[in-house]
Write an enzyme that holds these catalytic residues in place. Structure first.
Site, PDB file in Angstrom:
ATOM      1  N   GLY A  37      60.830  37.222 -12.998  1.00 45.10           N
ATOM      2  CA  GLY A  37      60.400  36.675 -11.759  1.00 45.10           C
ATOM      3  C   GLY A  37      59.849  35.111 -12.220  1.00 45.10           C
ATOM      4  CG  ASN A 181      69.633  24.197 -11.953  1.00 41.22           C
ATOM      5  OD1 ASN A 181      69.936  23.499 -10.658  1.00 41.22           O
ATOM      6  ND2 ASN A 181      69.820  25.353 -11.984  1.00 41.22           N
ATOM      7  CG  ASP A 232      61.749  30.559 -15.030  1.00 42.94           C
ATOM      8  OD1 ASP A 232      62.117  29.620 -14.204  1.00 42.94           O
ATOM      9  OD2 ASP A 232      62.133  31.712 -14.949  1.00 42.94           O
ATOM     10  CB  ALA A 262      63.280  29.414 -23.399  1.00 40.47           C
TER      11      ALA A 262
END
Ligand code: ADP
Length: 274
Positions: A37, A181, A232, A262
């Protein structure tokens, strides 16, 4: 302080040799239950970057929601504004990954779709120096109202236009910045929305903030494990840096570092198992 208003999902992931045809039943190999999420992903990235973080959102009255609350609390995130709604499950994403790494995903918004004025009112805790960070996995009217409320209180509003949805023009204009993006940037341009400040991420090619381009932090192709959640991590770290008073260049650099980190781990958050 960083307030993240957004979604929490339990990602249920299984592996398949190929994806089923309509009407067909296949066997999946393994079942992972992962924290996801966009809202909670970004809150997790912001707290990892050293910010004081409060998560504003909703879960269902179920095991997944309880586990997720505990996970966020363990990370030091303030969960006092995380509401439990009855009659809806915690948001879930049902994900099948085939042998080629191709995914099919069904998102069940559940409690995430139930955000309302309660969540907008949470924004009254913010003031100058604070950052409100939002994404578009929750009802857009709530995002818009929260953005306006935060701006009127002197807080900085950062809006990540993912997954893309049309936003009122004044909300696009007040966000500082809108983070998009490449695909979302095109959609924003087609919608004719004029951003007050626009930060575009280009994956391995870095990012550009109001036309000033900065390369990505290099990651060896062999070390790229999973690009899920890079955006994120980028947004969470950016918000943390801005709340800490960093200038644009320094905030952008911290965001690029978090995005690069990430892609080196599987899942949308570090150690994502719920
Ligand atoms: P999204 O995942 O939302 O589509 P991007 O793919 O643009 O977003 O990635 C967000 C940010 O993550 C990039 O701006 C960059 O900083 C970082 N990033 C993504 N992929 C890579 C990569 N292969 N190497 C280094 N950094 C990356």
């Amino acid at each position: 302080r960083v307030m993240v208003l957004g979604s929490l999902n339990v990602d249920l992931v299984t592996r398949v040799e190929r994806h089923p045809q309509p009407g067909e039943t296949l066997l999946g190999d393994g079942l992972e239950k992962l924290a996801g999420g966009k809202g909670a992903n970004q809150a997790t990235a912001a707290v990892a970057s050293g910010a004081d973080v409060v998560m504003v959102g909703a879960v269902g009255d179920d095991e997944g929601g309880a586990a997720y609350r505990e996970r966020l609390r363990d990370k030091g995130i303030d969960v006092s504004r995380l509401r439990v709604v009855s009659g809806e499950p915690t948001g879930h994403a049902l994900i099948a990954v085939d042998d080629h790494g191709e995914n099919t995903v069904i998102v069940v918004p559940g409690a995430n779709a139930r955000l309302d004025d309660t969540e907008v009112d949470a924004v009254d805790d913010l003031g100058p120096g604070d950052v409100l960070l939002m994404q578009l996995e929750v009802p857009i009217p709530v995002v818009a109202a929260a953005a306006r409320r935060a701006a009127s209180r002197g807080a900085r509003v950062v809006v990540n236009t993912a997954p893309y949805a049309a936003l009122p023009a004044d909300v696009v204009a007040l966000a500082d910045p809108v983070v998009a993006n490449e695909h979302e940037m095109v959609a924003l341009a087609e919608a004719g929305a004029e951003a007050g400040s626009l930060l575009v991420t280009f994956g391995a090619n870095g990012a550009s903030w109001d036309g000033r381009s900065v390369p990505a932090h290099a990651v060896d192709a062999a070390d790229v494990v999973d690009t899920t959640g890079a955006g994120d991590a980028f947004c969470g770290a950016l918000a943390a840096a801005l709340a800490a008073g960093d200038d644009r260049d320094s905030a952008l650099d911290r965001a690029l570092a978090a995005g690069a980190a990430a892609v080196r781990h599987a899942g949308a958050q570090p150690d994502p198992h719920l």
